[in-house]
Scaffold this motif. Structure first.
Motif, PDB file in Angstrom:
ATOM      1  N   THR A 259       7.937   9.398   6.525  1.00  0.00           N
ATOM      2  CA  THR A 259       6.798  10.307   6.368  1.00  0.00           C
ATOM      3  C   THR A 259       5.695   9.602   5.587  1.00  0.00           C
ATOM      4  N   PRO A 260       4.461  10.137   5.610  1.00  0.00           N
ATOM      5  CA  PRO A 260       3.406   9.556   4.772  1.00  0.00           C
ATOM      6  C   PRO A 260       3.756   9.550   3.290  1.00  0.00           C
ATOM      7  N   PHE A 261       4.483  10.565   2.835  1.00  0.00           N
ATOM      8  CA  PHE A 261       4.890  10.605   1.425  1.00  0.00           C
ATOM      9  C   PHE A 261       5.802   9.419   1.094  1.00  0.00           C
ATOM     10  N   HIS A 262       6.732   9.127   1.990  1.00  0.00           N
ATOM     11  CA  HIS A 262       7.626   7.999   1.775  1.00  0.00           C
ATOM     12  C   HIS A 262       6.892   6.668   1.926  1.00  0.00           C
ATOM     13  N   ALA A 263       5.929   6.606   2.860  1.00  0.00           N
ATOM     14  CA  ALA A 263       5.153   5.382   3.042  1.00  0.00           C
ATOM     15  C   ALA A 263       4.373   5.046   1.776  1.00  0.00           C
ATOM     16  N   VAL A 264       3.773   6.053   1.168  1.00  0.00           N
ATOM     17  CA  VAL A 264       3.047   5.841  -0.085  1.00  0.00           C
ATOM     18  C   VAL A 264       4.006   5.399  -1.180  1.00  0.00           C
ATOM     19  N   ASN A 265       5.179   6.006  -1.220  1.00  0.00           N
ATOM     20  CA  ASN A 265       6.173   5.614  -2.220  1.00  0.00           C
ATOM     21  C   ASN A 265       6.615   4.169  -2.012  1.00  0.00           C
ATOM     22  N   SER A 266       6.784   3.766  -0.748  1.00  0.00           N
ATOM     23  CA  SER A 266       7.160   2.377  -0.450  1.00  0.00           C
ATOM     24  C   SER A 266       6.056   1.413  -0.868  1.00  0.00           C
ATOM     25  N   ALA A 267       4.795   1.791  -0.608  1.00  0.00           N
ATOM     26  CA  ALA A 267       3.668   0.951  -1.020  1.00  0.00           C
ATOM     27  C   ALA A 267       3.590   0.853  -2.542  1.00  0.00           C
ATOM     28  N   LYS A 268       3.845   1.961  -3.229  1.00  0.00           N
ATOM     29  CA  LYS A 268       3.849   1.959  -4.694  1.00  0.00           C
ATOM     30  C   LYS A 268       4.883   0.974  -5.244  1.00  0.00           C
ATOM     31  N   GLU A 269       6.048   0.945  -4.613  1.00  0.00           N
ATOM     32  CA  GLU A 269       7.100   0.038  -5.073  1.00  0.00           C
ATOM     33  C   GLU A 269       6.664  -1.425  -4.914  1.00  0.00           C
ATOM     34  N   LEU A 270       6.038  -1.744  -3.778  1.00  0.00           N
ATOM     35  CA  LEU A 270       5.558  -3.106  -3.570  1.00  0.00           C
ATOM     36  C   LEU A 270       4.488  -3.469  -4.603  1.00  0.00           C
TER      37      LEU A 270
END
Length: 498
Positions: free
Chosen positions: A22-33
């Motif tokens: 989901t977009p929420f998870h995509a943002v979370n993945s980007a935050k981790e990077l």
């Protein structure tokens, strides 16, 4: 990026997209990077004047589904340019309806609505999981957002057997024939110990929500199947009664993977547009990987990953909002490293000055030529897989690309050769007798007045539940974006327009 081979870059993308249903998870993945690369989280609600400093790296989110990250050059001054890449975090999906509790002919079903322009027939007979954002009440009475990712098949949309309808063209009604099955009514009744004729309402789910307590809406276990709510609560480790509401979508549980005889393809969901979101994020990270990367930089390097592109972007967290203009306005007046360098400079026009010298790459996936439908493509503009990012051009301004931008990007691609090989580029226009999609490029170009170019990696089956991209194009795009950030400040003044 030159030290990482194409397969490794593609594998890193697979990890990113598999973790981001989901977009929420995509943002979370980007935050981790970004966090791993030393970027600091800031908030829109706070003042940035004392937080954001030249040489610093930062990111912020809006709605949990849009993220903006930027790195400030140590030689930054108010009114200087910003090099920008914009992409989007959303893809066409099926979203669970606010009241999803359905059943028919002995099956437990879930009501869904279509989001975006998906190729919906590809969603039939797939193993579907659910993921999204859940609003949960905590022990202290506050309400917090939690992400849930139920990564196992619990739903399926069954096709009708060919013996019962020998239609040559597969057609269906999106409102009545796109509901997935989630189980059997008999099994649910056995689980709860109720009879088929018993009251189907949950013990605490009358119209008051909780017994004796008036509620504006029916209880969540009456709007959705109780077991579905229990499943979400179990994944989060909370009590079902503390699940207040959610935004959940369906996704294909089959993992993204490399494919083809020589692993030259990526078979994956959500290539449009998590491929570009990942490449843009990694391009920014790689451009500031060296400790001295920002020492001689006079610009700000920025990536914006927006939600809701697939439905027009006209939301608070979409590209057609104040998100990017508001952030640029705040950045344009940030003081330099030494306040003395600013002197008595007039910053009243810093925002306009910044926009006039800034540049935006609108990064959204492009169409690769499909060998089975080659007649659908303009003969001289047929992008190929693994031949590099595609510059998208349209005379009717469905894309924002123009000649100065093409010249700039060529120079950027050539400069990438200083760190390895030159990045190959391709050109694309649609046939005159074909419709043309669009991107966030034209709307942001119009809103900001900043120079803009549209591009993206080539792919097949855009908007299908399962798409195909090129393994080597991931590395091509990351290297191009890193080169754009590294060299924009020097290259931009050498291309004269006005």
């Amino acid at each position: 990026m030159s030290k990482i081979d194409s397969k490794q870059a593609a594998q890193d993308f697979l990890s990113f997209v598999n973790a981001s249903p989901t977009p929420f998870h995509a943002v979370n993945s980007a935050k981790e990077l970004l966090s791993k690369a030393g970027f600091q989280e800031i908030k829109e609600k706070d003042s940035w004047s004392s937080t954001c400093q030249p040489g610093g790296k930062y990111y912020l989110t809006r709605n949990g589904s849009t993220i903006v990250a930027f790195a400030i050059g140590k030689k930054w001054k108010p009114g200087n340019p910003i090099s920008m890449i914009g992409a989007h975090t959303d893809s066409p999906v099926l979203r669970i309806k606010p009241v999803s509790k359905k059943q028919g002919e002995g099956f437990v079903q879930v009501g869904v609505e279509t989001y975006g322009g998906g190729i919906w027939h590809t969603w039939f007979d797939r193993d579907l999981g659910v993921a999204g954002r859940v609003m949960v009440r905590t022990k202290d009475g506050s309400v917090v957002q939690k992400l849930v990712h139920i990564d196992r098949p619990i739903l399926r949309i069954p096709t009708l057997a060919i013996h019962l309808d020998r239609q040559e063209t597969f057609s269906f009604n999106k409102e009545t024939q796109l509901f997935p099955i989630a189980g059997l009514v008999a099994a649910e009744l056995n689980r709860t110990g109720r009879s088929k004729n018993s009251d189907s309402k949950d013990a605490t789910s009358d119209e008051t929500g909780k017994q004796g307590e008036l509620a504006p809406l029916k209880a969540i276990t009456e709007r959705h199947h109780p077991y579905f709510v229990e499943l979400i609560a179990s994944e989060l480790g909370v009590d079902p009664a503390d699940v207040l509401d959610f935004e959940m979508i369906l996704f294909d549980t089959q993992k993204a993977c490399l494919g083809g005889l020589l692993d030259e393809f990526i078979f994956s969901a959500r290539l449009d547009n998590l491929n570009m979101s990942f490449c843009a994020t990694m391009g920014l990270i790689n451009s500031v990987a060296d400790k001295s990367a920002l020492d001689d930089e006079s610009s700000i390097r920025l990536v914006a990953l927006f939600d809701h592109e697939e439905i027009g972007s006209r939301t608070a967290q979409g590209a057609d909002s104040n998100t990017l203009p508001a952030i640029i306005r705040r950045l344009s007046v940030l003081p330099p490293a030494s306040f003395g360098d600013a002197g008595n400079a007039d910053i009243s026009t810093a925002y306009e000055q910044t926009l006039s010298t800034s540049f935006l790459l609108s990064a959204d996936m492009a169409h690769s030529v499909n060998p089975n439908y080659a007649f659908k493509y303009e003969p001289d503009h047929r992008p190929e897989m693994n031949k590099g990012p595609v510059i998208k051009i349209n005379a009717n301004a469905r894309y924002a690309t123009n000649a100065p931008g093409i010249v700039l990007l060529q120079e950027v691609a050539r400069k990438a050769g200083e760190d390895g090989e030159v990045v190959p580029l391709q050109l694309f226009v649609v046939r005159n007798d074909s419709s043309c999609g669009s991107t966030i490029g034209p709307m942001l170009s119009a809103a900001l007045g900043a120079r803009t170019l549209d591009l993206g990696n080539p792919q097949l089956s855009m908007h299908s539940i399962r798409e195909t991209g090129g393994t080597h194009d991931v590395r091509h795009a990351i290297r191009l974006f890193a080169s754009f950030f590294k060299h924009y400040s020097v290259l931009s003044p050498t291309i004269f327009v006005d």
